[in-house]
Design a protein around this motif. Sequence first.
Motif, mmCIF file in Angstrom:
data_model
loop_
_atom_site.group_PDB
_atom_site.id
_atom_site.type_symbol
_atom_site.label_atom_id
_atom_site.label_comp_id
_atom_site.label_asym_id
_atom_site.label_seq_id
_atom_site.Cartn_x
_atom_site.Cartn_y
_atom_site.Cartn_z
ATOM 1 N N LEU A 9 -11.832 5.346 32.640
ATOM 2 C CA LEU A 9 -12.412 5.946 33.055
ATOM 3 C C LEU A 9 -11.872 6.111 34.680
ATOM 4 N N ASP A 61 -0.115 6.409 26.257
ATOM 5 C CA ASP A 61 -1.083 7.247 25.963
ATOM 6 C C ASP A 61 -0.997 8.480 24.398
ATOM 7 N N ARG A 127 -3.790 17.669 28.067
ATOM 8 C CA ARG A 127 -5.207 16.828 28.334
ATOM 9 C C ARG A 127 -6.475 17.411 27.298
ATOM 10 N N ALA A 128 -5.930 17.998 25.976
ATOM 11 C CA ALA A 128 -6.690 18.055 24.619
ATOM 12 C C ALA A 128 -6.361 17.032 24.122
ATOM 13 N N LEU A 130 -5.709 14.149 25.079
ATOM 14 C CA LEU A 130 -5.888 12.764 25.117
ATOM 15 C C LEU A 130 -7.080 12.512 25.095
ATOM 16 N N ARG A 131 -8.138 14.263 25.047
ATOM 17 C CA ARG A 131 -9.309 14.164 25.020
ATOM 18 C C ARG A 131 -10.273 13.476 23.649
ATOM 19 N N ARG A 132 -9.803 14.089 22.813
ATOM 20 C CA ARG A 132 -9.793 13.792 21.613
ATOM 21 C C ARG A 132 -8.980 12.350 21.070
ATOM 22 N N ALA A 134 -9.026 9.392 23.197
ATOM 23 C CA ALA A 134 -9.923 9.094 23.693
ATOM 24 C C ALA A 134 -11.015 7.970 22.864
ATOM 25 N N MET A 139 -16.245 6.793 26.833
ATOM 26 C CA MET A 139 -17.009 8.092 26.409
ATOM 27 C C MET A 139 -18.512 7.947 26.586
ATOM 28 N N ARG A 159 -16.890 8.322 15.026
ATOM 29 C CA ARG A 159 -15.239 9.129 15.404
ATOM 30 C C ARG A 159 -14.850 8.464 13.735
ATOM 31 N N ASP A 177 -11.186 16.355 14.397
ATOM 32 C CA ASP A 177 -11.996 18.309 15.001
ATOM 33 C C ASP A 177 -11.827 18.750 13.580
ATOM 34 N N ARG A 200 -9.918 23.400 19.092
ATOM 35 C CA ARG A 200 -9.478 23.470 20.916
ATOM 36 C C ARG A 200 -7.940 23.196 20.447
#
Length: 250
Positions: A9, A61, A127-128, A130-132, A134, A139, A159, A177, A200
Amino acid sequence: MNEAAERRLLDPEAHLLVVEDDGEMRNLVARLLREAGFRVSTARDGRAMWEVLESPAGQPDLILLDVMLPGPSGLDLLRRLRERHRTPILMLTARGEEMDRVLGLELGADDYVAKPFAPRELVARVRALLRRAAPADAMPAERSRRLAFAGWTLDTARRELTAPDGASVDLSGAEYDLLLAFLEHPGRVLSREQLLEVARRRVSVDPFDRTVDVQVSRLRRKIEPEEGSPALIKTIRGAGYVFVAEVTRA
C-alpha cells in the motif's frame, strides 16, 4: 494487515511486464505506463517474457501481452501462463480482430485493449485490473459478507467462491465482478452495457462487444458444471441476462 500488504500500500509502483514485438509500440506503451507511475519491464517475444518471469526481479503484478508475436503467439503464451500463474493479463489486439479477443477471454485473459488505443484508456484499464487483483489483506478491513445461492457461497471480503461440496472455486477478477453484479441484483434483467459498467471492464461501451457474453459463458461453466443442472443465469434475448436463483445474505 500483514507487513507485505502494508509495504504494498505504501509503494504505489506496481510492476508491469509489456510483451510486444514491435519496438516502437513497446517503447510507447512502456513510456506511458512509466509516466503513470508504474515500474515497467519489457520483452519482445515469449522467450524474453519467460526470462523476465524467472528473473530475481520477481513476478510482475500485471502482464500486457500482444497477440501477434514471433514464435509462440500471444494466445499460446496466454494458455501456458494460465497453467502456471494467476497474474492478471491484459491482451493487446489489433482493432477489428474480434476472434482474437474472444479466444483470449476464453483462455483466461482478464481484459483487452484494441490498438490503436487512447493512452488514458490503457492506463485506466491497467489500474482497474490491479484494483481487482489486490489481495483481500491489502484492502481496508471490512466485515465479512457472504452471499449464498443454490448451495454456493461467495465471501466478498476474501473474494472466495465455495461450491456446494465445500471446494474452493477459482475465479478471475472479471468473473468475480460479474458474479457479484448478478448476486447483488437477483431476479433483475441486466443489460450487457450495465454488466460492462458494473464490472468496471470498459471505459467506453461498444454495443457489439462480446466481452460480457464470453465472461458469462465462462462463469456458467463454473457454477453450472453438471449437464442438465438448473440454470442460474438465463439469457433474455435482446435484453441481457438475469440471475434466477434466490440469494441470501449473511
